[in-house]
Design a protein around this motif. Structure first.
Motif, mmCIF file in Angstrom:
data_model
loop_
_atom_site.group_PDB
_atom_site.id
_atom_site.type_symbol
_atom_site.label_atom_id
_atom_site.label_comp_id
_atom_site.label_asym_id
_atom_site.label_seq_id
_atom_site.Cartn_x
_atom_site.Cartn_y
_atom_site.Cartn_z
ATOM 1 N N UNK A 26 -6.116 9.015 -2.033
ATOM 2 C CA UNK A 26 -5.618 8.608 -2.929
ATOM 3 C C UNK A 26 -3.778 9.073 -2.597
ATOM 4 N N UNK A 27 -3.598 9.934 -2.001
ATOM 5 C CA UNK A 27 -2.113 10.504 -1.770
ATOM 6 C C UNK A 27 -1.974 9.096 -0.497
ATOM 7 N N UNK A 28 -2.611 8.385 0.013
ATOM 8 C CA UNK A 28 -2.843 7.385 0.363
ATOM 9 C C UNK A 28 -1.903 5.535 -0.128
ATOM 10 N N UNK A 29 -3.221 5.724 -1.938
ATOM 11 C CA UNK A 29 -2.799 4.726 -2.656
ATOM 12 C C UNK A 29 -2.900 4.287 -3.369
ATOM 13 N N UNK A 30 -2.216 5.652 -4.534
ATOM 14 C CA UNK A 30 -1.251 5.886 -5.548
ATOM 15 C C UNK A 30 -0.427 5.421 -5.721
ATOM 16 N N UNK A 31 -0.271 4.496 -7.447
ATOM 17 C CA UNK A 31 1.009 3.625 -7.470
ATOM 18 C C UNK A 31 1.594 4.800 -8.065
ATOM 19 N N UNK A 32 2.334 3.042 -8.793
ATOM 20 C CA UNK A 32 3.462 4.250 -10.114
ATOM 21 C C UNK A 32 3.015 4.691 -11.403
ATOM 22 N N UNK A 33 2.046 3.342 -11.873
ATOM 23 C CA UNK A 33 1.592 3.577 -12.904
ATOM 24 C C UNK A 33 0.931 4.430 -12.813
ATOM 25 N N UNK A 34 -0.114 5.144 -11.736
ATOM 26 C CA UNK A 34 -1.426 6.188 -11.479
ATOM 27 C C UNK A 34 -0.296 7.472 -11.932
ATOM 28 N N UNK A 35 0.799 7.342 -11.506
ATOM 29 C CA UNK A 35 1.424 8.744 -10.952
ATOM 30 C C UNK A 35 2.241 9.001 -12.500
#
Length: 227
Positions: A101-110
């Protein structure tokens, strides 16, 4: 015995019954040793006995009840060993997830995680423990959605049933929600930095809290525990 829900037609009845009973056991509405009547519960939900029977089987798989032939279905005590084993397995799964997740997370996820944190803070201010636990679960589910792995959440949710009972008992004073919010905030900071190791370390700190609190809560509520 527990708060009923209005059944809907969009989800299997047995899953709705299971979820309601699971929540009632975890939040101490139904105490260890209580006999769950298949007949009474089917009457309360206005359903046949079959979906109730199926819900009992799923509760037994999660370790929340024990089905004794010719005697009935009883709510179990909390097994310290199962909590410790469950924590070990859960951490292994979630640490693997969060590194991806740390590598793939998007602004929307955050943004979803930050909104969730606000809701956790609000629940704590209102002293709404049950809602706080729902938001805590949602936080972890969002992380698993980042890597599109719904099976991981299904696995963790089943494993952590016994752990959830401990979490509920400790939220008053042993492991206050504000401490858990701070741990979640550290996880989000690591994710914003896209740092897998930092994220895994923050998650480890969060998930290992229960290993420190279970000894205290088992002393306070000795009659609830085995092992």
């Amino acid at each position: 015995m527990f708060k009923l829900i209005e059944l809907n037609i969009s989800e299997p009845v047995n899953q709705q019954v299971y979820r309601t009973l699971r929540r009632a056991i975890i939040t101490c509405q139904v105490l260890p040793g209580i006999l769950l009547s298949e007949k009474d519960i089917s009457t309360q939900f206005n359903v046949s006995r079959q979906p109730v029977r199926e819900a009992f089987i799923k509760l037994a798989e999660a370790g929340l009840v024990k089905i004794l032939p010719q005697r009935g279905t009883f709510v179990t005590k909390i097994s310290v060993k199962k909590v410790i084993d469950g924590q070990f397995i859960r951490e292994a799964v979630e640490c693997a997830i969060i590194k991806r997740a740390a590598q793939e997370i998007s602004d929307a996820d955050l943004l979803l995680l930050e909104q969730n944190l606000k809701e956790q803070i609000d629940a704590n201010k209102r002293k709404d423990i049950r809602y706080f636990l729902e938001k805590d679960d949602e936080f972890h589910q969002i992380l698993m959605n980042v890597v599109d792995c719904p099976m991981a959440w299904e696995t963790v949710e089943n494993i952590k049933a016994m752990m959830d009972r401990v979490r509920y008992l400790t939220l008053e004073d042993i492991s206050p929600p504000e401490d858990l919010v701070k741990q979640h905030e550290k996880i989000v900071i690591a994710l914003k930095k896209h740092d897998p190791e930092m994220a895994a370390l923050a998650l480890h700190e969060h998930l290992s809290t229960i290993l420190k609190t279970i000894k205290l809560v088992s002393q306070q509520h000795n009659e609830w525990f085995v092992d």
